[in-house]
Design a protein around this motif. Sequence first.
Motif, mmCIF file in Angstrom:
data_model
loop_
_atom_site.group_PDB
_atom_site.id
_atom_site.type_symbol
_atom_site.label_atom_id
_atom_site.label_comp_id
_atom_site.label_asym_id
_atom_site.label_seq_id
_atom_site.Cartn_x
_atom_site.Cartn_y
_atom_site.Cartn_z
ATOM 1 N N SER A 19 0.827 -1.214 0.000
ATOM 2 C CA SER A 19 0.000 0.000 0.000
ATOM 3 C C SER A 19 0.856 1.256 0.000
ATOM 4 C CB SER A 19 -0.935 0.002 1.215
ATOM 5 O OG SER A 19 -1.819 -1.088 1.174
ATOM 6 N N GLU A 20 1.929 1.254 0.799
ATOM 7 C CA GLU A 20 2.796 2.439 0.859
ATOM 8 C C GLU A 20 3.511 2.642 -0.468
ATOM 9 O OE1 GLU A 20 4.888 5.796 2.022
ATOM 10 O OE2 GLU A 20 3.045 4.858 2.783
ATOM 11 N N ARG A 23 1.092 4.156 -2.803
ATOM 12 C CA ARG A 23 0.873 5.586 -2.513
ATOM 13 C C ARG A 23 1.984 6.440 -3.114
ATOM 14 N NH1 ARG A 23 2.487 9.486 0.599
ATOM 15 N NH2 ARG A 23 4.101 8.196 1.568
ATOM 16 N N ASP A 26 1.608 6.631 -6.815
ATOM 17 C CA ASP A 26 0.304 7.133 -7.256
ATOM 18 C C ASP A 26 -0.425 6.076 -8.088
ATOM 19 O OD1 ASP A 26 -1.738 8.979 -7.331
ATOM 20 O OD2 ASP A 26 -1.003 10.001 -9.118
#
Length: 290
Positions: A19-20, A23, A26
């Motif tokens: 998930s990081e 992020r 993008d």
Amino acid sequence: METAYLHSFLLVVDSGSMSEAARRLDLTPAAVAQQIRALERELHVPLLARAGRTVQPTEAGHQLVQRARNLLREVSDLKAVLGSEAAGGELLVGTINTALHGMLPDILAAFVKTNPGVKVFLQSGTTALLYKAVQQGELDAAVCLYPPFALAKTFDWMPLREEPLVLLASSRLARRDPHELLRTSPLIRYDRSLGGGKQADRYLRAAGIVPQERFELSSLLAIAMMVDRGLGVSVVPDIASPLLDRQHVAKIPLPLPSEPRRFGILWQRASPRLRLIQSLVQSAAGLRVV
């Protein structure tokens, strides 16, 4: 093999989280997972494994990590050599912590005005680690202290600032004798594993002062804050940082002569990113105080 997928894989490894990494890229976590699966299919081995709430590289993943870093670096160097990054590109710059809190933000502000498309990655560390990283091509340049040995002919160096040792004391003690303060006040010692800390230790020995040691730490700004709180005095290089203006501390000149701490920019003369390095050096030239 898609180099973008390798980049995603390294972000997952560095952050420990799909998930990081998504992020930072993008992208959605599903898109990043799909890229990792594509790599695994192409290489015929699993690269990541779940470890609680995080993901960790498998044995094959560990083997891929450094090779992927080297490959992406080579691709970037190739683009730089062939000129396809004339309007952009990337620059990896190492820095000592005191430069981060002092001159470096102004240098970077000037650099991005003339190189708005360049992505700059910063890595902090000691001078010894930064020198080795530049030598091995892991960094393009470093804002660091002059090494305690002669530079190899493959290196270039531009001095930026010389910093003599001073006594850092509470502003209410500004008129007191510095050696008397060192003999009677607790000492907040600058880390002796660092160049400036070694210089401070040599000064105390030369002056015949056996201090009452209270703390020893590597952050000059933290030392200034402790001095401001009345926790002691400290012998430190005379750094230039706007953050020091917020502390109620005095820089008291020391009676005995001492070798100033010298720092500047270090780089390899044959670097494939020499054009960008020279632009960084030119940006720093207008801020030199030596």
